[in-house]
Design a protein around this motif. Sequence first.
Motif, PDB file in Angstrom:
ATOM      1  N   TRP A  50       0.769  -0.991  -0.064  1.00  0.00           N
ATOM      2  CA  TRP A  50      -0.167   0.268   0.044  1.00  0.00           C
ATOM      3  C   TRP A  50       1.163   1.553  -0.314  1.00  0.00           C
ATOM      4  O   TRP A  50       2.143   1.108  -0.420  1.00  0.00           O
ATOM      5  CB  TRP A  50      -1.142   0.272   1.302  1.00  0.00           C
ATOM      6  CG  TRP A  50      -0.274  -0.264   2.651  1.00  0.00           C
ATOM      7  CD1 TRP A  50       1.044  -1.041   2.793  1.00  0.00           C
ATOM      8  CD2 TRP A  50      -0.480   0.831   3.505  1.00  0.00           C
ATOM      9  NE1 TRP A  50       1.024  -0.387   3.898  1.00  0.00           N
ATOM     10  CE2 TRP A  50       0.134   0.935   3.995  1.00  0.00           C
ATOM     11  CE3 TRP A  50      -0.215   2.682   3.225  1.00  0.00           C
ATOM     12  CZ2 TRP A  50       0.835   1.934   5.363  1.00  0.00           C
ATOM     13  CZ3 TRP A  50       0.614   3.322   4.147  1.00  0.00           C
ATOM     14  CH2 TRP A  50       1.461   2.759   5.216  1.00  0.00           C
ATOM     15  N   ALA A  51      -0.221   2.488  -0.463  1.00  0.00           N
ATOM     16  CA  ALA A  51       1.104   3.676  -0.305  1.00  0.00           C
ATOM     17  C   ALA A  51      -0.164   4.986   0.970  1.00  0.00           C
ATOM     18  O   ALA A  51      -1.447   4.700   0.783  1.00  0.00           O
ATOM     19  CB  ALA A  51       1.094   4.435  -0.869  1.00  0.00           C
ATOM     20  N   SER A  52       0.772   5.610   1.449  1.00  0.00           N
ATOM     21  CA  SER A  52      -0.670   6.595   2.318  1.00  0.00           C
ATOM     22  C   SER A  52      -1.011   7.182   1.190  1.00  0.00           C
ATOM     23  O   SER A  52      -2.377   8.034   1.617  1.00  0.00           O
ATOM     24  CB  SER A  52       0.142   7.459   3.261  1.00  0.00           C
ATOM     25  OG  SER A  52       1.347   8.571   2.725  1.00  0.00           O
ATOM     26  N   TRP A  53      -1.164   8.018  -0.088  1.00  0.00           N
ATOM     27  CA  TRP A  53      -1.482   8.436  -0.936  1.00  0.00           C
ATOM     28  C   TRP A  53      -2.848   7.768  -1.442  1.00  0.00           C
ATOM     29  O   TRP A  53      -3.082   8.501  -2.392  1.00  0.00           O
ATOM     30  CB  TRP A  53      -0.646   9.263  -1.653  1.00  0.00           C
ATOM     31  CG  TRP A  53       0.095   8.050  -2.317  1.00  0.00           C
ATOM     32  CD1 TRP A  53       2.001   8.452  -1.925  1.00  0.00           C
ATOM     33  CD2 TRP A  53       0.468   7.402  -3.273  1.00  0.00           C
ATOM     34  NE1 TRP A  53       2.742   7.457  -2.934  1.00  0.00           N
ATOM     35  CE2 TRP A  53       2.155   6.663  -3.298  1.00  0.00           C
ATOM     36  CE3 TRP A  53      -0.490   6.801  -4.396  1.00  0.00           C
ATOM     37  CZ2 TRP A  53       1.954   5.708  -4.681  1.00  0.00           C
ATOM     38  CZ3 TRP A  53      -0.815   5.566  -5.356  1.00  0.00           C
ATOM     39  CH2 TRP A  53       0.409   5.248  -5.688  1.00  0.00           C
ATOM     40  N   CYS A  54      -2.837   6.836  -1.507  1.00  0.00           N
ATOM     41  CA  CYS A  54      -4.128   5.970  -2.050  1.00  0.00           C
ATOM     42  C   CYS A  54      -5.102   5.640  -1.962  1.00  0.00           C
ATOM     43  O   CYS A  54      -5.116   5.049  -0.636  1.00  0.00           O
ATOM     44  CB  CYS A  54      -3.046   4.680  -2.599  1.00  0.00           C
ATOM     45  SG  CYS A  54      -3.998   2.928  -3.065  1.00  0.00           S
TER      46      CYS A  54
ATOM     47  N   THR B 125      -6.184   5.479   9.960  1.00  0.00           N
ATOM     48  CA  THR B 125      -7.170   4.094   9.883  1.00  0.00           C
ATOM     49  C   THR B 125      -6.677   2.793  10.561  1.00  0.00           C
ATOM     50  O   THR B 125      -8.485   2.276   9.996  1.00  0.00           O
ATOM     51  CB  THR B 125      -6.200   3.875   8.101  1.00  0.00           C
ATOM     52  OG1 THR B 125      -5.159   3.071   8.216  1.00  0.00           O
ATOM     53  CG2 THR B 125      -5.931   4.622   7.147  1.00  0.00           C
ATOM     54  N   GLY B 126      -6.620   3.375  11.491  1.00  0.00           N
ATOM     55  CA  GLY B 126      -6.481   1.957  12.025  1.00  0.00           C
ATOM     56  C   GLY B 126      -5.551   0.027  12.177  1.00  0.00           C
ATOM     57  O   GLY B 126      -6.604  -0.873  12.447  1.00  0.00           O
ATOM     58  N   MET B 127      -5.084   0.184  11.501  1.00  0.00           N
ATOM     59  CA  MET B 127      -4.805  -0.223  10.919  1.00  0.00           C
ATOM     60  C   MET B 127      -3.987  -1.222  12.288  1.00  0.00           C
ATOM     61  O   MET B 127      -3.365  -1.161  13.009  1.00  0.00           O
ATOM     62  CB  MET B 127      -3.230  -0.597   9.509  1.00  0.00           C
ATOM     63  CG  MET B 127      -3.219   0.354   8.643  1.00  0.00           C
ATOM     64  SD  MET B 127      -2.137   0.180   7.746  1.00  0.00           S
ATOM     65  CE  MET B 127      -2.104  -1.014   6.491  1.00  0.00           C
TER      66      MET B 127
ATOM     67  N   CYS C 242      -6.247   2.046  -1.187  1.00  0.00           N
ATOM     68  CA  CYS C 242      -5.909   1.276  -0.314  1.00  0.00           C
ATOM     69  C   CYS C 242      -6.137   2.069   1.852  1.00  0.00           C
ATOM     70  O   CYS C 242      -6.498   0.745   1.967  1.00  0.00           O
ATOM     71  CB  CYS C 242      -3.755   1.778   0.401  1.00  0.00           C
ATOM     72  SG  CYS C 242      -3.166   1.471  -1.382  1.00  0.00           S
ATOM     73  N   ARG C 243      -6.699   2.612   1.904  1.00  0.00           N
ATOM     74  CA  ARG C 243      -8.037   3.559   2.804  1.00  0.00           C
ATOM     75  C   ARG C 243      -8.860   2.509   2.660  1.00  0.00           C
ATOM     76  O   ARG C 243      -9.232   3.131   3.926  1.00  0.00           O
ATOM     77  CB  ARG C 243      -8.364   5.365   2.578  1.00  0.00           C
ATOM     78  CG  ARG C 243      -8.797   5.721   3.565  1.00  0.00           C
ATOM     79  CD  ARG C 243      -8.526   6.986   3.777  1.00  0.00           C
ATOM     80  NE  ARG C 243      -7.227   8.130   3.261  1.00  0.00           N
ATOM     81  CZ  ARG C 243      -6.848   8.384   4.186  1.00  0.00           C
ATOM     82  NH1 ARG C 243      -7.083   7.908   5.735  1.00  0.00           N
ATOM     83  NH2 ARG C 243      -5.521   9.006   4.410  1.00  0.00           N
ATOM     84  N   ALA C 244      -9.419   2.377   1.772  1.00  0.00           N
ATOM     85  CA  ALA C 244     -11.040   1.934   1.266  1.00  0.00           C
ATOM     86  C   ALA C 244     -10.610   0.481   2.033  1.00  0.00           C
ATOM     87  O   ALA C 244     -11.917  -0.322   2.644  1.00  0.00           O
ATOM     88  CB  ALA C 244     -11.818   1.860   0.212  1.00  0.00           C
ATOM     89  N   GLU C 245      -9.323  -0.027   1.825  1.00  0.00           N
ATOM     90  CA  GLU C 245      -8.905  -1.733   1.603  1.00  0.00           C
ATOM     91  C   GLU C 245      -8.774  -2.054   3.669  1.00  0.00           C
ATOM     92  O   GLU C 245      -9.006  -3.101   4.033  1.00  0.00           O
ATOM     93  CB  GLU C 245      -8.154  -2.391   0.791  1.00  0.00           C
ATOM     94  CG  GLU C 245      -8.453  -1.991  -0.914  1.00  0.00           C
ATOM     95  CD  GLU C 245      -9.828  -3.158  -0.618  1.00  0.00           C
ATOM     96  OE1 GLU C 245     -10.032  -3.964  -0.302  1.00  0.00           O
ATOM     97  OE2 GLU C 245     -11.051  -2.311  -1.825  1.00  0.00           O
TER      98      GLU C 245
ATOM     99  N   ARG D 198       4.783   9.993   6.964  1.00  0.00           N
ATOM    100  CA  ARG D 198       3.415   9.891   6.173  1.00  0.00           C
ATOM    101  C   ARG D 198       1.951   8.521   6.189  1.00  0.00           C
ATOM    102  O   ARG D 198       1.452   8.479   6.843  1.00  0.00           O
ATOM    103  CB  ARG D 198       2.985  10.187   4.591  1.00  0.00           C
ATOM    104  CG  ARG D 198       3.437  11.590   4.180  1.00  0.00           C
ATOM    105  CD  ARG D 198       3.158  11.959   3.370  1.00  0.00           C
ATOM    106  NE  ARG D 198       3.711  11.496   2.585  1.00  0.00           N
ATOM    107  CZ  ARG D 198       5.291  11.900   1.490  1.00  0.00           C
ATOM    108  NH1 ARG D 198       5.728  13.070   1.766  1.00  0.00           N
ATOM    109  NH2 ARG D 198       5.198  11.555   0.675  1.00  0.00           N
ATOM    110  N   ALA D 199       3.309   7.360   6.732  1.00  0.00           N
ATOM    111  CA  ALA D 199       2.792   5.612   6.228  1.00  0.00           C
ATOM    112  C   ALA D 199       2.625   5.686   7.753  1.00  0.00           C
ATOM    113  O   ALA D 199       1.494   4.736   8.267  1.00  0.00           O
ATOM    114  CB  ALA D 199       4.153   4.778   6.382  1.00  0.00           C
ATOM    115  N   ALA D 200       3.440   6.127   9.094  1.00  0.00           N
ATOM    116  CA  ALA D 200       2.988   5.988  10.485  1.00  0.00           C
ATOM    117  C   ALA D 200       1.413   6.772  10.767  1.00  0.00           C
ATOM    118  O   ALA D 200       0.321   6.391  11.436  1.00  0.00           O
ATOM    119  CB  ALA D 200       4.080   6.777  11.614  1.00  0.00           C
TER     120      ALA D 200
END
Length: 165
Positions: free
Chosen positions: A60-64, A109-111, A67-70, A101-103
């Motif tokens: 994934w990437a933070s700008w995607c 998102t609560g990964m 990715c946020r939706a998944e 940005r990744a952190a």
Amino acid sequence: MPHPVKNSLLILMLLLLLPHALTAAQLGQPLLPFKGIDLNGQPYDLQAVIGNKPVVLIFWASWCPSCRAEVPKINKLAEKYRARGMEFVAVNIGYNDSIERAAAFVRKTGMTYPTYFDGSSALAQKYQIQGVPMIIVADKHGIVRFRDFTAPDISEGNFASLMAD
């Protein structure tokens, strides 16, 4: 009649590209092990997991936005199957991204699974990631059974086959 020089060049090009093509974990191929430190400073070694439990890799990437939706879908899978022996590991591809940005993405998102930052994009290249998110599911033996841009719908039957000896 085929031109021998052109044919030789084509064969040479294929031979040069073939090893790269063989490094990508495609359907039916083994996962490519890696070691690293996650964003929380914890060590991780995928090789230690292969042979013991199925693995879900999430690139994934933070700008995607996709990715946020998944993330909620993968969090639900992790909630359901992690305690039963499935491993969940996320890899930020590093491309046009930063550790900060990744952190922040992980927090927002609560990964709920370990996340690694692939700053050099070496792992993304090794897995031939062409876009994100890319979700790869491998069985207990490390053989890739699913590779797609969306989270899989893992049924009880699918899970049982991923765990099978």
